[in-house]
Design a protein around this motif. Sequence first.
Motif, PDB file in Angstrom:
ATOM      1  N   ILE A  52      -4.651   1.220  11.079  1.00 35.19           N
ATOM      2  CA  ILE A  52      -3.375   0.904  10.443  1.00 35.19           C
ATOM      3  C   ILE A  52      -2.396   0.316  11.453  1.00 35.19           C
ATOM      4  O   ILE A  52      -1.687  -0.653  11.165  1.00 35.19           O
ATOM      5  CB  ILE A  52      -2.790   2.168   9.775  1.00 35.19           C
ATOM      6  CG1 ILE A  52      -3.624   2.536   8.549  1.00 35.19           C
ATOM      7  CG2 ILE A  52      -1.327   1.968   9.391  1.00 35.19           C
ATOM      8  CD1 ILE A  52      -3.313   3.906   7.971  1.00 35.19           C
ATOM      9  N   GLY A  53      -2.365   0.895  12.661  1.00 34.63           N
ATOM     10  CA  GLY A  53      -1.504   0.364  13.715  1.00 34.63           C
ATOM     11  C   GLY A  53      -1.847  -1.079  14.057  1.00 34.63           C
ATOM     12  O   GLY A  53      -0.956  -1.920  14.239  1.00 34.63           O
ATOM     13  N   TRP A  82      -5.392   3.648   4.032  1.00 35.70           N
ATOM     14  CA  TRP A  82      -4.515   4.654   3.439  1.00 35.70           C
ATOM     15  C   TRP A  82      -5.260   5.501   2.416  1.00 35.70           C
ATOM     16  O   TRP A  82      -5.055   6.721   2.320  1.00 35.70           O
ATOM     17  CB  TRP A  82      -3.305   3.988   2.778  1.00 35.70           C
ATOM     18  CG  TRP A  82      -2.256   3.496   3.728  1.00 35.70           C
ATOM     19  CD1 TRP A  82      -1.777   2.219   3.852  1.00 35.70           C
ATOM     20  CD2 TRP A  82      -1.538   4.278   4.703  1.00 35.70           C
ATOM     21  NE1 TRP A  82      -0.814   2.151   4.840  1.00 35.70           N
ATOM     22  CE2 TRP A  82      -0.645   3.405   5.368  1.00 35.70           C
ATOM     23  CE3 TRP A  82      -1.564   5.616   5.077  1.00 35.70           C
ATOM     24  CZ2 TRP A  82       0.206   3.840   6.386  1.00 35.70           C
ATOM     25  CZ3 TRP A  82      -0.713   6.050   6.092  1.00 35.70           C
ATOM     26  CH2 TRP A  82       0.156   5.167   6.730  1.00 35.70           C
ATOM     27  N   ASN A  83      -6.131   4.860   1.653  1.00 37.36           N
ATOM     28  CA  ASN A  83      -6.896   5.584   0.646  1.00 37.36           C
ATOM     29  C   ASN A  83      -7.824   6.614   1.298  1.00 37.36           C
ATOM     30  O   ASN A  83      -7.989   7.731   0.797  1.00 37.36           O
ATOM     31  CB  ASN A  83      -7.705   4.602  -0.196  1.00 37.36           C
ATOM     32  CG  ASN A  83      -8.277   5.231  -1.446  1.00 37.36           C
ATOM     33  OD1 ASN A  83      -7.582   5.920  -2.182  1.00 37.36           O
ATOM     34  ND2 ASN A  83      -9.543   5.005  -1.706  1.00 37.36           N
ATOM     35  N   SER A  84      -8.407   6.243   2.436  1.00 38.41           N
ATOM     36  CA  SER A  84      -9.293   7.163   3.160  1.00 38.41           C
ATOM     37  C   SER A  84      -8.531   8.363   3.700  1.00 38.41           C
ATOM     38  O   SER A  84      -9.110   9.435   3.902  1.00 38.41           O
ATOM     39  CB  SER A  84      -9.983   6.418   4.314  1.00 38.41           C
ATOM     40  OG  SER A  84     -10.820   5.401   3.827  1.00 38.41           O
ATOM     41  N   LEU A  85      -7.230   8.186   3.927  1.00 36.89           N
ATOM     42  CA  LEU A  85      -6.391   9.277   4.418  1.00 36.89           C
ATOM     43  C   LEU A  85      -5.764  10.081   3.280  1.00 36.89           C
ATOM     44  O   LEU A  85      -5.007  11.018   3.521  1.00 36.89           O
ATOM     45  CB  LEU A  85      -5.277   8.709   5.310  1.00 36.89           C
ATOM     46  CG  LEU A  85      -5.737   8.130   6.650  1.00 36.89           C
ATOM     47  CD1 LEU A  85      -4.602   7.352   7.315  1.00 36.89           C
ATOM     48  CD2 LEU A  85      -6.226   9.234   7.584  1.00 36.89           C
ATOM     49  N   GLY A  86      -6.086   9.709   2.029  1.00 38.51           N
ATOM     50  CA  GLY A  86      -5.543  10.424   0.881  1.00 38.51           C
ATOM     51  C   GLY A  86      -4.124  10.042   0.520  1.00 38.51           C
ATOM     52  O   GLY A  86      -3.479  10.715  -0.282  1.00 38.51           O
ATOM     53  N   GLU A  87      -3.645   8.932   1.101  1.00 38.26           N
ATOM     54  CA  GLU A  87      -2.289   8.455   0.810  1.00 38.26           C
ATOM     55  C   GLU A  87      -2.362   7.451  -0.344  1.00 38.26           C
ATOM     56  O   GLU A  87      -2.292   6.232  -0.156  1.00 38.26           O
ATOM     57  CB  GLU A  87      -1.679   7.816   2.060  1.00 38.26           C
ATOM     58  CG  GLU A  87      -1.463   8.772   3.211  1.00 38.26           C
ATOM     59  CD  GLU A  87      -0.212   9.623   3.010  1.00 38.26           C
ATOM     60  OE1 GLU A  87       0.510   9.417   2.006  1.00 38.26           O
ATOM     61  OE2 GLU A  87       0.036  10.489   3.863  1.00 38.26           O
ATOM     62  N   ASN A  88      -2.483   7.974  -1.561  1.00 37.80           N
ATOM     63  CA  ASN A  88      -2.730   7.112  -2.716  1.00 37.80           C
ATOM     64  C   ASN A  88      -1.621   6.105  -2.984  1.00 37.80           C
ATOM     65  O   ASN A  88      -1.892   4.951  -3.342  1.00 37.80           O
ATOM     66  CB  ASN A  88      -2.953   7.968  -3.966  1.00 37.80           C
ATOM     67  CG  ASN A  88      -4.302   8.661  -3.964  1.00 37.80           C
ATOM     68  OD1 ASN A  88      -5.224   8.221  -3.294  1.00 37.80           O
ATOM     69  ND2 ASN A  88      -4.413   9.754  -4.691  1.00 37.80           N
ATOM     70  N   LYS A  89      -0.379   6.525  -2.838  1.00 37.14           N
ATOM     71  CA  LYS A  89       0.719   5.606  -3.161  1.00 37.14           C
ATOM     72  C   LYS A  89       0.784   4.457  -2.166  1.00 37.14           C
ATOM     73  O   LYS A  89       0.963   3.290  -2.544  1.00 37.14           O
ATOM     74  CB  LYS A  89       2.049   6.351  -3.200  1.00 37.14           C
ATOM     75  CG  LYS A  89       3.179   5.491  -3.764  1.00 37.14           C
ATOM     76  CD  LYS A  89       4.313   6.336  -4.290  1.00 37.14           C
ATOM     77  CE  LYS A  89       5.293   5.482  -5.081  1.00 37.14           C
ATOM     78  NZ  LYS A  89       6.377   6.285  -5.683  1.00 37.14           N
ATOM     79  N   LYS A  90       0.638   4.766  -0.879  1.00 30.39           N
ATOM     80  CA  LYS A  90       0.646   3.713   0.134  1.00 30.39           C
ATOM     81  C   LYS A  90      -0.540   2.781  -0.064  1.00 30.39           C
ATOM     82  O   LYS A  90      -0.429   1.560   0.110  1.00 30.39           O
ATOM     83  CB  LYS A  90       0.628   4.325   1.534  1.00 30.39           C
ATOM     84  CG  LYS A  90       1.923   5.041   1.907  1.00 30.39           C
ATOM     85  CD  LYS A  90       1.841   5.643   3.303  1.00 30.39           C
ATOM     86  CE  LYS A  90       3.140   6.340   3.677  1.00 30.39           C
ATOM     87  NZ  LYS A  90       3.085   6.963   5.033  1.00 30.39           N
TER      88      LYS A  90
END
Length: 206
Positions: A52-53, A82-90
Motif C-alpha cells: 500500500i505504501g 485493503w481487502n486482504s487486510l479486511g478493510e472493506n470500505k477502503k
Amino acid sequence: KQKKFTSLNREGKYKIAEIWIQNHLKQYPMDIGFYYLRAENLYFQKKFLEAIGQLDFIKQRFGKQLIDTGTCLVDELLAYCWNSLGENKKAALSFKSASKLSTDYRSRADMYSNYLFLSNYFSDITNEALFLEHKEYNDIFKDITCYTHTNRKAKKEKIRIGYISPDFRVHVVTYFSYMLLAKYNKGKYEVFFFFFKQRDPVTDQL
C-alpha cells in the motif's frame, strides 16, 4: 521483462525479483511500471501494508500520468491489498476509483461490480443510496447496442432467458442470486439453467 518478473514470482523467488526491479529502477528511475511491479511483488509476499505504501507513492509521484493514460491497475491492486487486510470500505472505494480510471468498459464493469459487492457491508449507507449506486452500473453499458429479438414468433410469446453457471448449488453466488432467479413472472418469462456439476438440494429447488 514483465514475463521474467511473473516467472520469478510464480516460483516464489521474491528476493531475486526485488533485486531485478531495483537494478532496473537505477537505470530508469521514472519507469512507473517497475514501481508497480515492486508493489505487486510485496503483495505476492502478503506484505500488504508495504505494498500500500508503494502504491500510494506511485499515485503521489505519477498521479496525472495515471489519469491521462486511464491506468486503473494501481487502484485495483490497492483494493486487493485493503481487502486482504479486511478493510472493506477502503477496498470498495479503491475499486470504484479503478473503475472510473479505466477506459475499457469490461474492466470498468468488473471493478465497479467489486465495489458494489463490498458496499453491501457498509454500515452507513442507506438502501436508497445503495440502489442509486447500483443504477450507475448500468451507465457503463450505455454506448453498447442492446440485442433485439427479431425472430420472435409472436408479441405475446414468453421471453426465454438462459443462465450458465457452475454455481447452481450450495454456493455463495446462488445465495446472493436465488430470489432473482426464483421470482421470475412465469407468465412472461421462460427461464433455463445450464449446470453440469453434481446436483444438490439447491439445484433441485431452482
